[in-house]
Design a protein around this motif. Structure first.
Motif, short mmCIF file in Angstrom:
data_model
loop_
_atom_site.label_atom_id
_atom_site.label_comp_id
_atom_site.label_asym_id
_atom_site.label_seq_id
_atom_site.Cartn_x
_atom_site.Cartn_y
_atom_site.Cartn_z
N GLY A 53 22.01 25.55 81.43
CA GLY A 53 23.01 24.50 81.54
C GLY A 53 24.40 24.88 81.07
O GLY A 53 25.36 24.13 81.31
N ASP A 54 24.54 26.02 80.39
CA ASP A 54 25.87 26.45 79.96
C ASP A 54 26.63 27.08 81.12
O ASP A 54 26.03 27.68 82.03
CB ASP A 54 25.76 27.46 78.82
N ASP A 55 27.94 26.95 81.08
CA ASP A 55 28.80 27.54 82.10
C ASP A 55 29.41 28.84 81.58
O ASP A 55 29.75 28.96 80.40
CB ASP A 55 29.92 26.57 82.49
N TYR A 56 29.58 29.80 82.50
CA TYR A 56 30.06 31.13 82.15
C TYR A 56 31.13 31.58 83.13
O TYR A 56 31.20 31.12 84.27
CB TYR A 56 28.92 32.15 82.18
N VAL A 57 31.97 32.52 82.67
CA VAL A 57 32.88 33.21 83.57
C VAL A 57 32.71 34.71 83.34
O VAL A 57 32.47 35.16 82.20
CB VAL A 57 34.35 32.80 83.34
N ALA A 58 32.79 35.48 84.42
CA ALA A 58 32.72 36.94 84.35
C ALA A 58 33.97 37.52 84.99
O ALA A 58 34.34 37.14 86.11
CB ALA A 58 31.48 37.45 85.06
#
Length: 308
Positions: free
Chosen positions: A181-186
């Motif tokens: 459920g966590d959001d990430y950016v790469a």
């Protein structure tokens, strides 16, 4: 309005901001997450809404608001203004990509990227909670992992197989890369595109690194030195100044302090095909680097803009 000549109105990209003359926080803003949402590379904080700070992207400019830390004066004296730097990276094949994804808690989750070539560096940040920035690097011999917000040495293992189309996160329920459920950016930089970008490692001061181009922006980090200052990440660029001998102007992505051109300021000496490592450019047995070309082809959207 700051004119960069880089189109972020109909193309995705990243802008990294830092006040040069004071200890203001770093800010990373990108078009994928939305105009106002910023990240700070010198800490592990989740993203925050700074919608009144960075107010627009256009086909040639970005606009900062009066409350933005990178639009500040030093008192009322117009001859004593704060200096700032903004580095702009536009998404392009063979150069740079930005990917947003959600954690699913599974083992070996994969997400796709659009570089069309092998990545040399992958930076991942959890947007939803406080968690270290994780950095994966391919140095042609092995894969290395460290944290962008610290001066710790490299030695983590949270990112698995990386290919010219995908990135894999290894572990289930990992806050840093794959919590449900966590959001990430790469942020993903290409490994080696002739005349444009190259990622790699070097061993010691005095070594000459052949890039095949003259660089304009270089970020480095010792792999096995974990002391303050000597273990820091460093960014130097031609907009602020890279000189032969003392005087290279340093900024440290893991620290919010002002830039330094005094002590610890002899980092690199540039040449038409790369750079030679100077005194403070190498600590420990190995140093990773990302280098971007000064004279890229006109249709490759890369640039640096430094104010002041």
């Amino acid at each position: 309005n700051v004119d960069t000549g880089i189109n972020l109105d109909d193309g995705d990209g990243l802008i990294i901001f830092k006040q040069r003359t004071g200890s203001q926080p770093w800010r990373w803003h990108d078009t994928i997450r939305g105009l106002g949402y910023g990240l700070e590379s010198h800490n592990a904080n989740a993203q925050a809404d700074y919608s009144d700070h960075l107010t627009s992207f256009t086909d040639t400019t970005f606009t900062v608001g009066a409350g933005f830390p990178y639009n500040q004066m030093s008192g009322a004296d117009p001859n004593n203004l704060e200096k700032h730097v903004a580095w702009t990276f536009r998404k392009a094949p063979g150069f740079f990509d930005i990917v947003a994804y959600s954690g699913n808690g599974s083992t070996n989750q994969e997400f796709s990227h659009s570089l069309g070539s092998m990545p040399g560096m992958v930076i991942i940040k959890n947007l939803s909670r406080n968690s270290d920035w994780f950095v994966w690097v391919d140095d042609n011999i092995s894969t290395l992992e460290g944290t962008l917000n610290t001066y710790d040495d490299f030695g983590y293992n949270v990112i698995g197989t990386v290919t010219d189309t995908t990135v894999q996160t290894l572990y289930a329920n990992q806050f840093s890369t794959n919590y449900p459920g966590d959001d990430y950016v790469a942020y993903i930089f290409a490994k080696d595109t002739p005349g444009l970008i190259k990622c790699g490692t070097y061993s010691s001061s005095g070594e000459t690194v052949n890039l095949g181009f003259r660089p304009q922006w270089i970020m480095i980090k010792s792999v096995d030195n974990n002391n303050a200052y000597t273990g820091d990440w460093r960014i130097v660029d031609t907009a602020r100044g890279i000189v032969n001998g003392d005087g290279d102007i340093n900024l440290w992505p893991n620290e919010d302090r002002a830039e330094n051109a005094g002590s610890f300021a002899s980092v690199l000496d540039l040449n038409e095909n790369g750079f030679t490592v100077e005194g403070q450019g190498a600590y420990g047995s190995s140093t990773i680097y990302v280098a971007i070309a000064e004279n890229a082809e006109a249709d490759i959207p890369t640039d640096i803009y430094a104010t002041g």
